[in-house]
Design an enzyme around this catalytic site. Structure first.
Site: not given
Length: 268
Positions: A58, A136, A149-151
Site C-alpha cells: 500500500v 484506533s 502512530y497516533a498522528a
C-alpha cells in the site's frame, strides 16, 4: 449464517492475519468474494472459501494500481474496501527518525488515501460502495512512545470525514472502526514479555468498563455492519470497539479499587 453481502466483492488490506484476517473471514461468511491485499504473498487465504490472497504494497502507487486492475479483471467490480493495513513503532520523539515518521505515514495514511483514490471510481460506476477504515482509539488517547502512530490514526479519521462528504453524492459511504485493546497475536506477544502475565491480563481487563479486552471477531462484526446495507444511512462516523475504555475517566488506583468493591457489593 446470513448472506448480507451476497454478490459483493470486498477488498481487505493487510488481511492475512490478526484483525484483518478476522474481517476478511467475516465478510466471506456473509457471501462476499474477498480479496486480501497483503505483503505476505500466497499463503493461508486460499484455504478458506471465498478468500483470495493477492500481493499488495500500500506504500507504492504502482502496486495499488496493479492490484485494483487485477481484482477488476477477476471479479468485474468492487463494492467494499476495508483499509486495515497498518504498522506501529514504539519510540520516543527523540528516538524517532524522519524515516520512521515517513514509513508510518506511508502505510497508515497514504495507503488508505491511494486505495480510496483508485477504488472510488469503480464504486461510482456501480452507484454505491462502502469504505471502512481501521483507525484506533489512539486518535483520541495516546500510549507513550506512539506520537507518530497516533498522528497517522488521527489523519485516518480526517480522511474518513473528507471521503464521506466528497463521495456521499456518488452513493459511497465511508466510516472508521476504532479498535481498543484487542487479543491479537501482536498484543499477546507484548503481554507475554512481562514476567507476571496473569497480572497484566487482569489489569488490562480492568481498564475496560466491560471487564475484559476485545477479540478480532468483535471488530470484524462492526466492520460487517458498516459494510452492509444495515448501516445504509451511516457515513462519516468513528465507531469505537473498545469496551467503553475511552469513555471512562481515569481514577487513582485506590479510588478505582474502592469503586469496584462497592459495585461488587451492590450487585451481589
Amino acid at each position: 449464517m446470513g448472506k448480507r453481502l451476497s454478490g459483493k466483492v470486498a477488498i481487505v488490506t493487510g488481511g492475512n492475519r490478526g484483525i484483518g484476517r478476522a474481517i476478511a473471514e467475516r465478510l466471506a461468511d456473509e457471501g462476499a468474494a474477498v480479496v486480501i491485499g497483503d505483503l505476505l504473498g500466497a499463503g493461508a487465504a486460499g484455504t478458506v472459501e471465498g478468500l483470495v490472497l493477492s500481493q499488495l504494497d500500500v506504500t507504492k502507487e504502482g502496486s495499488i494500481r496493479a492490484f485494483v486492475d487485477d481484482v477488476l479483471k477477476k471479479f468485474g467490480r468492487i463494492d467494499i474496501l476495508v483499509n486495515n493495513a497498518g504498522i506501529v513503532i514504539h519510540k520516543s520523539i527523540d528516538e524517532q527518525t524522519a524515516d520512521d515518521w515517513d514509513r508510518l505515514m506511508a502505510v497508515n495514511l497514504r495507503g488508505p488515501f491511494l486505495m480510496a483514490k483508485y477504488i472510488a471510481p469503480e464504486m461510482r460506476r456501480n452507484g454505491s460502495g462502502a469504505i471502512v477504515n481501521i483507525g484506533s482509539v489512539e486518535a483520541f488517547m495516546v500510549n507513550p512512545w506512539h506520537t507518530a502512530y497516533a498522528a497517522t490514526k488521527a489523519g485516518v479519521h480526517g480522511l474518513t470525514l473528507g471521503l464521506a462528504v466528497d463521495l456521499g453524492p456518488d452513493g459511497i459511504r465511508c466510516n472508521t472502526v476504532c479498535p481498543g485493546w484487542i487479543d491479537t497475536d501482536l498484543n499477546r506477544a507484548y503481554v507475554e514479555m512481562h514476567p507476571d502475565r496473569s497480572l497484566i491480563e487482569r489489569e488490562l481487563g480492568q481498564l475496560h468498563p466491560v471487564g475484559r479486552i476485545g477479540s478480532p471477531s468483535e471488530v470484524a462484526n462492526a466492520v460487517l455492519w458498516l459494510a452492509s446495507e444495515d448501516s445504509s444511512f451511516v457515513s462519516g462516523e468513528m465507531i469505537s470497539v473498545d469496551g467503553a475504555r475511552t469513555k471512562k475517566i481515569s481514577l487513582p488506583a485506590i479510588l478505582d479499587e474502592e469503586y469496584r468493591a462497592k459495585l461488587t457489593t451492590l450487585t451481589a
